[in-house]
Design an enzyme around this catalytic site. Structure first.
Site, PDB file in Angstrom:
ATOM      1  N   ASP A  72       0.810  -1.215   0.000  1.00  0.00           N
ATOM      2  CA  ASP A  72       0.000   0.000   0.000  1.00  0.00           C
ATOM      3  C   ASP A  72       0.847   1.269   0.000  1.00  0.00           C
ATOM      4  O   ASP A  72       0.450   2.281  -0.544  1.00  0.00           O
ATOM      5  CB  ASP A  72      -0.918   0.010   1.222  1.00  0.00           C
ATOM      6  CG  ASP A  72      -2.321  -0.449   0.862  1.00  0.00           C
ATOM      7  OD1 ASP A  72      -2.737  -0.171  -0.277  1.00  0.00           O
ATOM      8  OD2 ASP A  72      -2.987  -1.067   1.702  1.00  0.00           O
ATOM      9  N   ILE A  75       1.399   2.443  -3.379  1.00  0.00           N
ATOM     10  CA  ILE A  75       0.227   2.600  -4.235  1.00  0.00           C
ATOM     11  C   ILE A  75      -0.443   3.910  -3.859  1.00  0.00           C
ATOM     12  O   ILE A  75      -0.637   4.189  -2.680  1.00  0.00           O
ATOM     13  CB  ILE A  75      -0.771   1.443  -4.030  1.00  0.00           C
ATOM     14  CG1 ILE A  75      -0.126   0.107  -4.372  1.00  0.00           C
ATOM     15  CG2 ILE A  75      -2.014   1.665  -4.871  1.00  0.00           C
ATOM     16  CD1 ILE A  75      -0.997  -1.082  -4.044  1.00  0.00           C
ATOM     17  N   GLU A 111      -6.557   1.203   1.295  1.00  0.00           N
ATOM     18  CA  GLU A 111      -5.977   2.477   1.691  1.00  0.00           C
ATOM     19  C   GLU A 111      -6.187   3.468   0.558  1.00  0.00           C
ATOM     20  O   GLU A 111      -5.483   3.441  -0.440  1.00  0.00           O
ATOM     21  CB  GLU A 111      -4.487   2.293   1.990  1.00  0.00           C
ATOM     22  CG  GLU A 111      -3.834   3.515   2.595  1.00  0.00           C
ATOM     23  CD  GLU A 111      -2.320   3.366   2.701  1.00  0.00           C
ATOM     24  OE1 GLU A 111      -1.886   2.408   3.357  1.00  0.00           O
ATOM     25  OE2 GLU A 111      -1.610   4.188   2.128  1.00  0.00           O
ATOM     26  N   ASP A 113      -5.793   7.005  -0.784  1.00  0.00           N
ATOM     27  CA  ASP A 113      -4.882   8.085  -0.421  1.00  0.00           C
ATOM     28  C   ASP A 113      -5.464   9.465  -0.713  1.00  0.00           C
ATOM     29  O   ASP A 113      -5.344  10.373   0.080  1.00  0.00           O
ATOM     30  CB  ASP A 113      -3.555   7.900  -1.154  1.00  0.00           C
ATOM     31  CG  ASP A 113      -2.890   6.596  -0.774  1.00  0.00           C
ATOM     32  OD1 ASP A 113      -2.496   6.471   0.392  1.00  0.00           O
ATOM     33  OD2 ASP A 113      -2.804   5.692  -1.614  1.00  0.00           O
ATOM     34  N   HIS A 157     -14.761   9.411 -17.353  1.00  0.00           N
ATOM     35  CA  HIS A 157     -15.447   9.926 -18.538  1.00  0.00           C
ATOM     36  C   HIS A 157     -14.529  10.898 -19.240  1.00  0.00           C
ATOM     37  O   HIS A 157     -13.952  11.776 -18.613  1.00  0.00           O
ATOM     38  CB  HIS A 157     -16.734  10.609 -18.133  1.00  0.00           C
ATOM     39  CG  HIS A 157     -17.730   9.665 -17.549  1.00  0.00           C
ATOM     40  ND1 HIS A 157     -18.390   8.747 -18.312  1.00  0.00           N
ATOM     41  CD2 HIS A 157     -18.135   9.470 -16.275  1.00  0.00           C
ATOM     42  CE1 HIS A 157     -19.196   8.029 -17.533  1.00  0.00           C
ATOM     43  NE2 HIS A 157     -19.057   8.442 -16.287  1.00  0.00           N
ATOM     44  N   CYS A 199     -13.661   7.015 -22.953  1.00  0.00           N
ATOM     45  CA  CYS A 199     -14.010   7.195 -24.356  1.00  0.00           C
ATOM     46  C   CYS A 199     -12.859   7.885 -25.073  1.00  0.00           C
ATOM     47  O   CYS A 199     -12.214   8.750 -24.512  1.00  0.00           O
ATOM     48  CB  CYS A 199     -15.247   8.072 -24.490  1.00  0.00           C
ATOM     49  SG  CYS A 199     -16.674   7.337 -23.735  1.00  0.00           S
ATOM     50  N   SER A 225     -16.151   4.074 -24.999  1.00  0.00           N
ATOM     51  CA  SER A 225     -15.876   2.842 -24.267  1.00  0.00           C
ATOM     52  C   SER A 225     -17.145   2.503 -23.508  1.00  0.00           C
ATOM     53  O   SER A 225     -17.856   3.383 -23.054  1.00  0.00           O
ATOM     54  CB  SER A 225     -14.728   3.048 -23.290  1.00  0.00           C
ATOM     55  OG  SER A 225     -13.549   3.213 -23.984  1.00  0.00           O
ATOM     56  N   SER A 227     -19.584  -0.025 -20.818  1.00  0.00           N
ATOM     57  CA  SER A 227     -19.563  -0.747 -19.542  1.00  0.00           C
ATOM     58  C   SER A 227     -20.047  -2.173 -19.744  1.00  0.00           C
ATOM     59  O   SER A 227     -20.602  -2.525 -20.776  1.00  0.00           O
ATOM     60  CB  SER A 227     -20.427  -0.025 -18.529  1.00  0.00           C
ATOM     61  OG  SER A 227     -21.751   0.032 -18.997  1.00  0.00           O
TER      62      SER A 227
END
Lengths: 369, 570
Positions: A72, A75, A111, A113, A157, A199, A225, A227
């Site tokens: 973590d 990351i 976690e 951030d 988006h 997209c 793109s 879903s």
């Protein structure tokens, strides 16, 4: 080389898929070339309940890199909204990326951030260029160097050359390219893998000019793109198609995996994704088919057995430890002497008082009588 | 009421006054106001929207990056003699200058032969002096004192001269009167050998990054003014045995002497913690006595998902040291290399992260306490790992000279010899100079390429401070003060980094044209429409007038009849 998979893009959206518009999770994983350490950062920039799937995308990638050994601390996860605690969430505290609700990708060990309104274009740019405020905690900093490999995963988006943050602002491809060139200038990365699911995603990496960046996007310019997986229980879709295809492949790899990016790319099925993913290796030195996924997704530390220990003296006789204890002793000594004197003085005084009292009473009584 | 009517009257009067003479002036007023607006407004707008960019000393920044001045690192040696040992002056006249010249020319030759493409010209400078008889209690980095002692008084096993390179900066040479010049030769050879290797190492460390550094360099963490060390006791199964440790005592005894030595360059913040239930992500392999893990399994030893290793230090690099206690059933747990030979230390290191030592205490006791004494093997492993993580390299001073040179390669009381410490300081000094120079160069290139970036005066101050510190470093080096130069170089790189990462230099740097239109149109469109229309109207009128002027040769185009702009004029 700019590769795209050819497919008829027009109007193949069917009822269950809606178009991506607003969220951008980013995942950064720094894994040095020598496979030393790793770090990963994720940012999600999508707000609102109906963007549940963007949070789910990001969290699913987060789980993957964590499983592959990135701690973590390396990351950075940026989520623009809190889906787990959204009042409309039928499963409080949980986020699912599949309608079967088998794996809670939020869980009790996550976690985040940067969250909520902290996820802004400015903070994102600050984070990656390193120009954060001085009081920023370590978990919100990208402390990478020229030995670090970084994975960026963004979803949300977007449109041609931009990605929306928080439904209020947008980052454009020029800004990301500028930020990357600043990172390169200051040697903040060894290699970057840039993955984006939005997209017209491929437009986002078209402006890159810094070396050692490998980019993969979900759709060509002009394409949307879509879903995947409508969850009737939650009332929305829970994951994006491109991310889903990637995750499906990532499921089978482990830390020792030798799968390359071309292996991953060959599994992209445009019938499922419904857009044409593309990749960009113009700025990348290594070959696409020889670059391992674990170079970015996982962290395999370079370990080396310590050959010999350093023989140290059993009784340290030199240096500050000695002088330190000596002074302490001296201080201790004076303190005890002082205490003894005080002790004696106190008793003398007490004795004197008692004597005085005795004398006084005797005198008084003598007089009285 | 009276006031209002008066006002109205006045206005009427004013109108009456202006109307007759207004014909010419009225027509010019809009043009004038447009002119005034453009003359004042445009520069004002330009000034207001201009991005402030302080004037950075660009040439100097670029010069330091691309063409830095040569860096010369001084090595000062002093030789003192016991009575009557110094070679008589008629035998060897000016031996000190001669040795100095020989070594320096050899170093120069080596530097010229060295084909490394370095971004920083580095060379070593050797100085030799006869001792002035001063009392040298503490010698500064890169200052060494060689005491020539009479052989009979010192070690007397053989009569050969012996140069003893100690772990401090005071070396001892045992010699006799006859052999004193031979001793000087041995000294010269050893020092030359040492300096040439050091020079090579230093130049290697600033070589252009096209060639990857050696694997040794990859372990090492870059220089930082502050490091954070975290010592963790990891107990896999506290239910079968509880472990505690006297970490403070052990650190004081074994680790602090080393850290004290290094504290002239960096600060070390030391923390410790005990973690329990730290299961291994990899199951150890069972053998006939105990269990083992192989070297291939080591990279996965750290359970990063579950062990709390997060640091709270905002920027300082964190170095972890783990003392791992396996559960009683898997003891003894040993590390085996690829040939299945047990490791001597039972410890391993993870590059740039830290070190791990596996300890197998006797499992008969319910509570086991690691006292200072029991922690010694662990601390010895940790010291060895810390040395490697910081990039402390053993120095090589002997090459074919073993017989006459004795080198203390270890310093059991400190964990680092002074020679190693000075070598590290030189390397970090060079790296700091290079880092500062390249950061300044990057900053300059970045600011030039991003024209929309704001550059405040504070950046300029930081940059000029950094440049001053760099110049100071070079200056101080020429006077022979290594540690002072090191401090300056650390400041220089810190200031340059601070300038580069200044939080003010962030913002949206690219604005698409659509955005610009979207911002300016609402402001200017309402204002410009009437202005443009009146200008267009006047232009049209002027053209028409010119036409009529040509036709009728009217000398006064402004007073021409039929002017539709001022119908009341007629």
């Amino acid at each position: 080389m700019l590769g795209t998979r050819h497919q008829n893009q027009s109007r193949n959206a069917d009822g269950d898929s809606d178009v991506d518009e607003f969220s951008a999770p980013l995942l950064i994983d720094n894994d040095p070339d020598s496979r030393i350490q790793h770090g990963s950062i994720r940012v999600c920039t999508s707000r609102f309940w109906f963007n549940y799937r963007h949070i789910a995308n990001t969290l699913a990638i987060y789980r993957t890199v964590k499983r592959l050994g990135i701690p973590d601390s390396n990351i950075i996860l940026m989520l623009a909204d809190d889906m787990a605690c959204n009042p409309r969430n039928k499963h409080p505290g949980a986020v699912f990326s599949h309608p079967n609700h088998e794996v809670d990708i939020y869980g009790d060990n996550v976690e985040v951030d940067y969250r909520g309104y902290e996820v802004t274009v400015e903070n994102f740019i600050r984070l990656i260029t390193g120009r954060v405020m001085p009081d920023t905690p370590r978990s919100k900093r990208l402390l990478t160097d020229d030995k670090s490999n970084i994975l960026f995963y963004l979803t949300g988006h977007g449109g041609e050359d931009f990605l929306k943050f928080q439904d209020a602002e947008e980052i454009n491809s020029y800004d990301i390219a500028d930020a990357f060139s600043q990172m390169w200038e200051k040697k903040r990365y060894n290699e970057i893998m840039f993955m984006i699911d939005t997209c017209q995603a491929n437009s986002m990496f078209s402006k890159f000019k810094s070396p050692n960046i490998l980019s993969i996007g979900s759709s060509r310019v002009g394409e949307s793109s879509y879903s995947y997986f409508h969850d009737a229980d939650l009332g929305l879709t829970v994951i994006d198609r491109f991310t889903y295809v990637n995750l499906k492949y990532f499921e089978d790899i482990d830390m020792q995996s030798r799968s390359s990016f071309s292996d991953l790319y060959s599994t992209y099925d445009t019938k499922i994704i419904k857009s044409n993913p593309g990749y960009d290796t113009r700025h990348f030195k290594r070959r696409f088919d020889q670059t391992l996924l674990t170079d970015f997704l996982g962290a395999v530390a370079k370990a080396e057995i310590t050959e010999k220990s350093y023989p140290l003296q059993r009784n340290i006789t030199r240096d500050t430890s000695k002088t330190g204890s000596n002074t302490a002793k001296v201080r201790c000594g004076t303190a005890s002497v002082g205490n003894a004197i005080m002790y004696i003085l106190y008793h003398i005084c007490l004795l004197a008082l008692i004597l005085l009292y005795l004398c006084a009473t005797c005198f008084f009584f003598n007089n009285g009588v | 009421m009276g006031l209002l009517s008066r006002l109205l009257k006045k206005k009427q009067q004013a109108a009456d006054i202006t109307t007759p003479i207004g014909s010419k002036r009225d027509r010019m007023i809009p043009l004038y106001s447009v002119l005034v607006a453009v003359a004042i407004g445009l520069p004002l707008w330009w000034k207001q929207t201009e991005v402030y960019r302080a004037n950075l000393p660009s040439e100097q920044m670029i010069a330091w990056d691309s063409n830095p001045p040569p860096i010369q690192i001084p090595f000062n040696f002093m030789i003192e003699w016991d009575d009557g040992l110094e070679p008589s002056s008629d035998l060897v006249l000016d031996w000190d200058t001669k040795i100095e010249n020989r070594i320096n020319s050899a170093l120069m030759k080596d530097a010229n032969n060295d084909r490394l493409r370095t971004k920083l010209p580095v060379s070593l400078k050797f100085n030799l002096q006869r001792s002035t008889g001063k009392n040298f209690d503490t010698l500064k980095p890169n200052n060494y004192l060689v005491s020539m002692k009479n052989h009979e008084k010192g070690q007397n096993s053989d009569k050969h001269p012996l140069l003893h390179v100690t772990d401090t900066r005071k070396w001892i040479a045992y010699t006799t009167k006859k052999k004193s010049s031979e001793t000087l030769e041995i000294f010269e050879k050893s020092v030359l050998n040492y300096l040439v290797t050091e020079q090579g190492k230093l130049r290697q460390s600033v070589v252009t990054k096209d060639t990857q550094g050696s694997s040794k360099d990859l372990h090492a963490i870059n220089y930082s003014p502050k490091y954070s060390l975290v010592f963790s006791l990891m107990n896999e199964d506290p239910e079968s045995q509880i472990t505690t440790w006297d970490i403070e005592g052990a650190l004081k005894q074994y680790m602090y002497p080393l850290l004290n030595k290094l504290s002239i360059m960096s600060d070390f913040k030391v923390q410790s913690q005990i973690l329990r239930y730290t299961a291994l992500p990899i199951p150890p392999i069972a053998s006939n006595n105990g269990t083992y893990i192989t070297s291939d399994m080591l990279p996965n030893f750290i359970n990063s998902a579950e062990w709390n290793m997060a640091s709270i230090e905002p920027v300082a690099p964190t170095i972890h040291f783990l003392l791992y206690i396996p559960k009683t059933t898997s003891r003894p747990l040993v590390i085996k290399d690829s040939n299945l030979v047990s490791s001597k230390t039972n410890g391993f290191m993870i590059s740039q992260w830290g070190g791990i030592h596996i300890s197998n205490p006797p499992s008969d006791k319910q509570v086991y306490k690691f006292g200072t004494k029991e922690l010694q093997p662990t601390m010895e492993v940790f010291v060895s790992q810390l040395r490697e993580l910081l990039g402390i390299q053993e120095v090589s001073i002997t090459k074919g000279q073993h017989k006459n040179v004795k080198v203390d390669e270890l310093s059991p009381s400190n964990g680092v010899t002074d020679l190693e410490l000075d070598s590290l300081m030189c390397r970090w000094l060079i790296q700091n100079i290079r880092l500062a120079a390249s950061t300044l160069g990057s900053l300059d290139r970045m600011i030039i390429s991003l024209t929309n970036m704001v550059v405040h005066d504070s950046i300029k101050d930081l940059v000029s401070d950094a440049l001053n510190r760099l110049d100071q470093t070079v200056h101080v080096l020429s006077t022979g003060e290594l540690s002072n130069a090191f401090t300056n170089s650390a400041f220089a790189s810190g200031l340059a980094e601070k300038a580069f990462f200044d939080p003010d230099m962030v913002g949206m740097l690219y604005f698409p044209d659509e955005h610009k239109y979207a911002i300016y149109l609402p402001f200017f469109l309402p204002a410009t429409m009437p202005v443009l229309s009146i200008i267009g109207f006047r232009l049209r009128q002027w053209k028409k007038n010119r036409g009529t002027k040509k036709d009728r040769s009217n000398p006064s185009p402004l007073k021409k009849p039929g002017n539709p702009a001022k119908p009341h004029d007629e």
